[in-house]
Motif scaffolding. Structure first.
Motif: not given
Length: 268
Positions: A71, A74, A76, A78, A180-181, A184, A237, A240-241
């Motif tokens: 993740q 990618q 995702r 923060d 998704a975020n 993740a 993976r 998922s998005g």
């Protein structure tokens, strides 16, 4: 023995899918599967529920680290959401996993089912989970949510062997993050739970030595589940998005309902 390994490997594949798509790290699949499996196959004297929870934390440790790395690549994750929670989750997880060793297996199973039921009801009845308003930006976590939320997530997650995704995902979801975020970020936040839980369950004193076990952790079951989950994480993976946000959140709740049913059936 080969048949048992194959069955667990197949469930490991499912664990890999749920780790990437829902941030579970494997706990909500591993606990019911290992519990049900041991309830049928384990010799007398084996504590099926504690072994299931301990094995779940060990599997989760590997799955969550691998999925978090995926993740991260990618984009995702923060850190403004991850880092405030991670330290408090670790502290709560140490306390929760220690407490779990003093709770009876039946009580632990009831707590697991109750935890699921409350989470399902909250997701369905309270606004902010099944859909979020896209016109407003996500809100940051406050100090209270980071501190008390992190301690609570860590304690409950480690006690039940579930990684905390069912608390972190709704928390982040209600801050306005897309599914998704939110899912993740549940993976790196499961790592401190898995570290604390695995160490406590593997090193807990007074457990009779058993072949293929480290404390409460069933190493054979771990190997089978990870053999299925790790390659699956690399493949899942890619998906998922692409799932629509509303479908994503509804599927999350649907899976929790399924796990609750499985736990109820295997416990009767």
């Amino acid at each position: 023995m080969l048949t048992s390994f194959s069955i667990l490997l197949l469930f490991g594949i499912l664990t890999g899918v749920t780790t990437v798509l829902f941030g579970f790290g494997g706990g909500f699949i591993t606990v019911p599967v290992v519990y049900g499996f041991l309830s049928v196959t384990a010799p007398s004297g084996v504590d099926a529920m504690h072994t299931a929870v301990a094995t779940s934390t060990a599997v989760m440790l590997v799955n969550a680290v691998v999925a978090a790395a995926v993740q991260w690549r990618q984009g995702r994750l923060d850190r403004h959401y991850v880092w405030p929670l991670a330290g408090y989750i670790l502290l709560g997880a140490a306390a929760g996993s220690c407490a779990a060793t003093w709770i009876g297996g039946t009580a632990l199973r009831v707590l697991f089912a109750g935890y699921l039921l409350v989470t399902i009801a909250d997701s369905l009845l309270r606004k902010g989970f099944l859909s979020v308003r896209r016109e407003t930006p996500p809100e940051p976590l406050g100090r209270g949510a980071s501190t008390f939320g992190g301690l609570g997530i860590g304690a409950v997650a480690a006690c039940l062997g579930v990684g905390g995704s069912v608390m972190t995902v709704p928390l982040l979801r209600r801050r306005g993050l897309p599914m998704a975020n939110a899912t993740a970020m549940a993976n790196p936040l499961s790592v401190p739970v898995a570290v604390a839980g695995t160490l406590v369950y593997a090193l807990v004193p007074g457990i009779p030595a058993q072949a293929g076990h480290l404390g409460y952790v069933d190493l054979t079951a771990c190997a089978a589940l990870l053999t299925g989950s790790l390659p699956t994480i690399a493949l899942a993976r890619r998906v998922s998005g692409r799932v629509p946000d509303r479908v994503y959140s509804a599927a999350y709740v649907g899976l929790l309902v399924l796990v609750l049913v499985v736990m109820t059936v295997t416990g009767t």
